[in-house]
Design a protein around this motif. Structure first.
Motif, PDB file in Angstrom:
ATOM      1  N   GLU A   2      49.098  47.009  40.263  1.00  0.00           N
ATOM      2  CA  GLU A   2      48.416  47.333  41.509  1.00  0.00           C
ATOM      3  C   GLU A   2      47.878  48.756  41.447  1.00  0.00           C
ATOM      4  OE1 GLU A   2      49.323  47.651  46.319  1.00  0.00           O
ATOM      5  OE2 GLU A   2      50.967  47.293  44.905  1.00  0.00           O
ATOM      6  N   VAL A   3      46.598  48.927  41.723  1.00  0.00           N
ATOM      7  CA  VAL A   3      45.986  50.255  41.746  1.00  0.00           C
ATOM      8  C   VAL A   3      46.309  50.916  43.079  1.00  0.00           C
ATOM      9  CG1 VAL A   3      43.811  51.533  41.737  1.00  0.00           C
ATOM     10  CG2 VAL A   3      44.151  49.636  40.140  1.00  0.00           C
ATOM     11  N   THR A  19      48.447  53.685  39.152  1.00  0.00           N
ATOM     12  CA  THR A  19      48.984  52.360  39.453  1.00  0.00           C
ATOM     13  C   THR A  19      50.380  52.446  40.057  1.00  0.00           C
ATOM     14  OG1 THR A  19      49.955  52.051  37.255  1.00  0.00           O
ATOM     15  CG2 THR A  19      47.651  51.383  37.539  1.00  0.00           C
ATOM     16  N   SER A  20      50.820  51.327  40.612  1.00  0.00           N
ATOM     17  CA  SER A  20      52.072  51.301  41.375  1.00  0.00           C
ATOM     18  C   SER A  20      53.306  51.539  40.514  1.00  0.00           C
ATOM     19  CB  SER A  20      52.206  49.963  42.106  1.00  0.00           C
ATOM     20  OG  SER A  20      52.147  48.891  41.183  1.00  0.00           O
ATOM     21  N   ASN A  21      53.205  51.328  39.212  1.00  0.00           N
ATOM     22  CA  ASN A  21      54.386  51.544  38.362  1.00  0.00           C
ATOM     23  C   ASN A  21      54.436  52.958  37.779  1.00  0.00           C
ATOM     24  OD1 ASN A  21      52.374  51.447  36.480  1.00  0.00           O
ATOM     25  ND2 ASN A  21      53.284  49.827  35.219  1.00  0.00           N
ATOM     26  N   GLY A  22      53.579  53.842  38.298  1.00  0.00           N
ATOM     27  CA  GLY A  22      53.631  55.241  37.880  1.00  0.00           C
ATOM     28  C   GLY A  22      52.694  55.614  36.752  1.00  0.00           C
ATOM     29  N   GLU A  23      52.023  54.630  36.146  1.00  0.00           N
ATOM     30  CA  GLU A  23      51.098  54.951  35.064  1.00  0.00           C
ATOM     31  C   GLU A  23      49.773  55.441  35.622  1.00  0.00           C
ATOM     32  OE1 GLU A  23      50.949  52.674  31.343  1.00  0.00           O
ATOM     33  OE2 GLU A  23      52.081  51.132  32.403  1.00  0.00           O
ATOM     34  N   LYS A  24      49.032  56.178  34.788  1.00  0.00           N
ATOM     35  CA  LYS A  24      47.684  56.588  35.166  1.00  0.00           C
ATOM     36  C   LYS A  24      46.767  56.458  33.953  1.00  0.00           C
ATOM     37  CE  LYS A  24      48.358  61.595  34.490  1.00  0.00           C
ATOM     38  NZ  LYS A  24      48.197  62.924  35.125  1.00  0.00           N
ATOM     39  N   PHE A  25      45.514  56.196  34.233  1.00  0.00           N
ATOM     40  CA  PHE A  25      44.525  55.942  33.183  1.00  0.00           C
ATOM     41  C   PHE A  25      43.283  56.788  33.468  1.00  0.00           C
ATOM     42  CE2 PHE A  25      47.125  52.233  33.885  1.00  0.00           C
ATOM     43  CZ  PHE A  25      47.467  51.800  32.607  1.00  0.00           C
ATOM     44  N   TRP A  26      42.704  57.347  32.413  1.00  0.00           N
ATOM     45  CA  TRP A  26      41.489  58.146  32.564  1.00  0.00           C
ATOM     46  C   TRP A  26      40.334  57.422  31.900  1.00  0.00           C
ATOM     47  CZ3 TRP A  26      37.870  60.176  29.245  1.00  0.00           C
ATOM     48  CH2 TRP A  26      36.948  61.092  29.791  1.00  0.00           C
ATOM     49  N   GLY A  27      39.178  57.512  32.529  1.00  0.00           N
ATOM     50  CA  GLY A  27      37.968  56.983  31.921  1.00  0.00           C
ATOM     51  C   GLY A  27      36.767  57.766  32.405  1.00  0.00           C
ATOM     52  N   LYS A  28      35.689  57.725  31.646  1.00  0.00           N
ATOM     53  CA  LYS A  28      34.463  58.399  32.089  1.00  0.00           C
ATOM     54  C   LYS A  28      33.937  57.761  33.371  1.00  0.00           C
ATOM     55  CE  LYS A  28      32.716  60.028  27.608  1.00  0.00           C
ATOM     56  NZ  LYS A  28      31.576  59.941  26.653  1.00  0.00           N
ATOM     57  N   LYS A  29      34.079  56.432  33.464  1.00  0.00           N
ATOM     58  CA  LYS A  29      33.595  55.681  34.623  1.00  0.00           C
ATOM     59  C   LYS A  29      34.662  54.678  35.051  1.00  0.00           C
ATOM     60  CE  LYS A  29      29.269  57.294  34.048  1.00  0.00           C
ATOM     61  NZ  LYS A  29      28.377  57.905  35.044  1.00  0.00           N
ATOM     62  N   VAL A  32      35.226  48.963  40.174  1.00  0.00           N
ATOM     63  CA  VAL A  32      36.185  48.373  41.105  1.00  0.00           C
ATOM     64  C   VAL A  32      35.743  46.944  41.409  1.00  0.00           C
ATOM     65  CG1 VAL A  32      37.198  48.504  43.414  1.00  0.00           C
ATOM     66  CG2 VAL A  32      36.760  50.610  42.114  1.00  0.00           C
ATOM     67  N   THR A  33      36.475  45.967  40.881  1.00  0.00           N
ATOM     68  CA  THR A  33      36.206  44.549  41.157  1.00  0.00           C
ATOM     69  C   THR A  33      37.547  43.905  41.499  1.00  0.00           C
ATOM     70  OG1 THR A  33      36.326  44.167  38.754  1.00  0.00           O
ATOM     71  CG2 THR A  33      34.135  44.273  39.729  1.00  0.00           C
ATOM     72  N   VAL A  34      37.957  44.055  42.760  1.00  0.00           N
ATOM     73  CA  VAL A  34      39.305  43.646  43.150  1.00  0.00           C
ATOM     74  C   VAL A  34      39.297  42.552  44.211  1.00  0.00           C
ATOM     75  CG1 VAL A  34      40.407  45.802  42.467  1.00  0.00           C
ATOM     76  CG2 VAL A  34      39.445  45.601  44.763  1.00  0.00           C
ATOM     77  N   GLY A  35      38.185  41.836  44.335  1.00  0.00           N
ATOM     78  CA  GLY A  35      38.143  40.661  45.199  1.00  0.00           C
ATOM     79  C   GLY A  35      38.523  40.947  46.633  1.00  0.00           C
ATOM     80  N   ALA A  36      39.498  40.179  47.129  1.00  0.00           N
ATOM     81  CA  ALA A  36      39.903  40.264  48.533  1.00  0.00           C
ATOM     82  C   ALA A  36      40.543  41.603  48.884  1.00  0.00           C
ATOM     83  CB  ALA A  36      40.870  39.126  48.860  1.00  0.00           C
ATOM     84  N   TRP A  37      40.883  42.418  47.888  1.00  0.00           N
ATOM     85  CA  TRP A  37      41.484  43.735  48.134  1.00  0.00           C
ATOM     86  C   TRP A  37      40.432  44.848  48.186  1.00  0.00           C
ATOM     87  CZ3 TRP A  37      43.897  39.853  45.559  1.00  0.00           C
ATOM     88  CH2 TRP A  37      45.208  39.543  45.943  1.00  0.00           C
ATOM     89  N   THR A  38      39.155  44.508  48.101  1.00  0.00           N
ATOM     90  CA  THR A  38      38.104  45.527  48.018  1.00  0.00           C
ATOM     91  C   THR A  38      38.129  46.474  49.211  1.00  0.00           C
ATOM     92  OG1 THR A  38      36.686  44.015  46.757  1.00  0.00           O
ATOM     93  CG2 THR A  38      35.633  45.921  47.767  1.00  0.00           C
ATOM     94  N   THR A  39      38.194  45.927  50.427  1.00  0.00           N
ATOM     95  CA  THR A  39      38.181  46.774  51.617  1.00  0.00           C
ATOM     96  C   THR A  39      39.360  47.738  51.613  1.00  0.00           C
ATOM     97  OG1 THR A  39      36.994  45.151  52.954  1.00  0.00           O
ATOM     98  CG2 THR A  39      38.300  46.772  54.140  1.00  0.00           C
ATOM     99  N   LYS A  40      40.542  47.232  51.313  1.00  0.00           N
ATOM    100  CA  LYS A  40      41.746  48.082  51.325  1.00  0.00           C
ATOM    101  C   LYS A  40      41.636  49.223  50.313  1.00  0.00           C
ATOM    102  CE  LYS A  40      45.475  45.134  53.072  1.00  0.00           C
ATOM    103  NZ  LYS A  40      46.870  44.734  52.845  1.00  0.00           N
ATOM    104  N   LEU A  41      41.236  48.909  49.084  1.00  0.00           N
ATOM    105  CA  LEU A  41      41.213  49.926  48.038  1.00  0.00           C
ATOM    106  C   LEU A  41      40.109  50.946  48.283  1.00  0.00           C
ATOM    107  CD1 LEU A  41      42.440  50.975  45.432  1.00  0.00           C
ATOM    108  CD2 LEU A  41      40.899  49.471  44.163  1.00  0.00           C
ATOM    109  N   VAL A  42      38.922  50.475  48.645  1.00  0.00           N
ATOM    110  CA  VAL A  42      37.815  51.403  48.890  1.00  0.00           C
ATOM    111  C   VAL A  42      38.128  52.335  50.057  1.00  0.00           C
ATOM    112  CG1 VAL A  42      35.414  51.531  49.686  1.00  0.00           C
ATOM    113  CG2 VAL A  42      36.031  49.975  47.836  1.00  0.00           C
ATOM    114  N   LYS A  43      38.738  51.803  51.115  1.00  0.00           N
ATOM    115  CA  LYS A  43      39.117  52.635  52.262  1.00  0.00           C
ATOM    116  C   LYS A  43      40.132  53.693  51.856  1.00  0.00           C
ATOM    117  CE  LYS A  43      39.729  53.384  56.830  1.00  0.00           C
ATOM    118  NZ  LYS A  43      38.674  53.819  57.748  1.00  0.00           N
ATOM    119  N   MET A  44      41.108  53.311  51.064  1.00  0.00           N
ATOM    120  CA  MET A  44      42.155  54.229  50.645  1.00  0.00           C
ATOM    121  C   MET A  44      41.594  55.332  49.744  1.00  0.00           C
ATOM    122  SD  MET A  44      45.741  53.233  48.798  1.00  0.00           S
ATOM    123  CE  MET A  44      44.903  52.341  47.478  1.00  0.00           C
TER     124      MET A  44
END
Length: 230
Positions: A2-3, A19-29, A32-44
């Motif tokens: 979970e992001v 992510t929820s388990n404490g890991e983190k990831f870096w990328g240049k770009k 976000v394609t999270v389906g039904a969770w799009t509103t929640k994640l974008v708002k957060m």
């Protein structure tokens, strides 16, 4: 995983995803394609309130009567169809389950993707009546033999959201969501567009104005007038 958050790296550039388990990831770009969770994640992540409503829906598969399987099989002449009555009903040739045909209601009930009711699903009375009236000579219309619960992510105008998140993220974060129950068949071209947006900053030859996030600020119903016109 979970992001939990997405942040811009102000020093070296690029984006951190936590992510929820404490890991983190870096990328240049980041896409976000999270389906039904799009509103929640974008708002957060950004504070932007996208009007994407998750719906729980139910897909139904019906048994083709013995001897008629070839008529409904993929590769034959049976079409993908949509019946624009009330309720709206759609179907596809037999493919996922040999001997079964998918016929279901296009719609569902609002839900929280993290607290789904998981059924009992949708009332099947009108769907069974439709199957009985139109397909009963070749399909067993008594009950669907397989049902699957899944989720739609609906925008007010039924158009997708394909855009840069903007604000402090600029063009480093791209959002693809709100596919409104009809995005799957367009996934190859949507994937190409999302890749182009992060790789070169634009999707050449593609008109994306109907998919902008900002359309909901101009009109809460999005492209509603255009949608009706077309």
């Amino acid at each position: 995983m979970e992001v939990k958050d997405i942040t811009k790296d102000g020093v070296k550039g690029g984006v951190w995803v936590y992510t929820s388990n404490g890991e983190k990831f870096w990328g240049k770009k980041c896409v976000v394609t999270v389906g039904a969770w799009t509103t929640k994640l974008v708002k957060m992540v950004s504070g932007i309130d996208l009007p994407i409503q998750p719906l729980e829906t139910m897909v139904c598969y019906w048994k083709i009567k013995e001897g008629h399987e070839d008529k409904y099989a993929i590769g034959g002449d049976f079409p993908t169809f949509s019946s624009h009555g009330e309720p709206r009903i759609f179907g596809t040739p037999s493919m996922e389950f040999p001997g079964l045909i998918k016929v279901a209601v296009h719609g569902g009930y609002p839900c929280d993707p993290d607290k789904r009711p998981w059924g009992p699903g949708m009332a099947l009375g009108s769907l069974k009546q439709w199957v009985e009236e139109r397909l009963s000579s070749l399909v067993d219309s008594g009950e669907p033999v397989v049902t699957q619960l899944c989720m739609y992510s609906m925008t007010p105008d039924k158009n997708f959201v394909i855009d840069f998140l903007g604000r402090e993220f600029g063009k480093d974060v791209v959002v693809g969501g709100g596919f409104s129950g009809h995005g799957f068949k367009m996934s190859p071209v949507v994937g190409r567009i999302l890749a182009d947006l992060v790789l070169i900053g634009e999707a050449k030859g593609v008109e994306l104005k109907h998919f902008r996030i900002g359309r909901f600020e101009e009109n809460p119903k999005g492209n509603f007038k255009d949608f009706l016109h077309h």
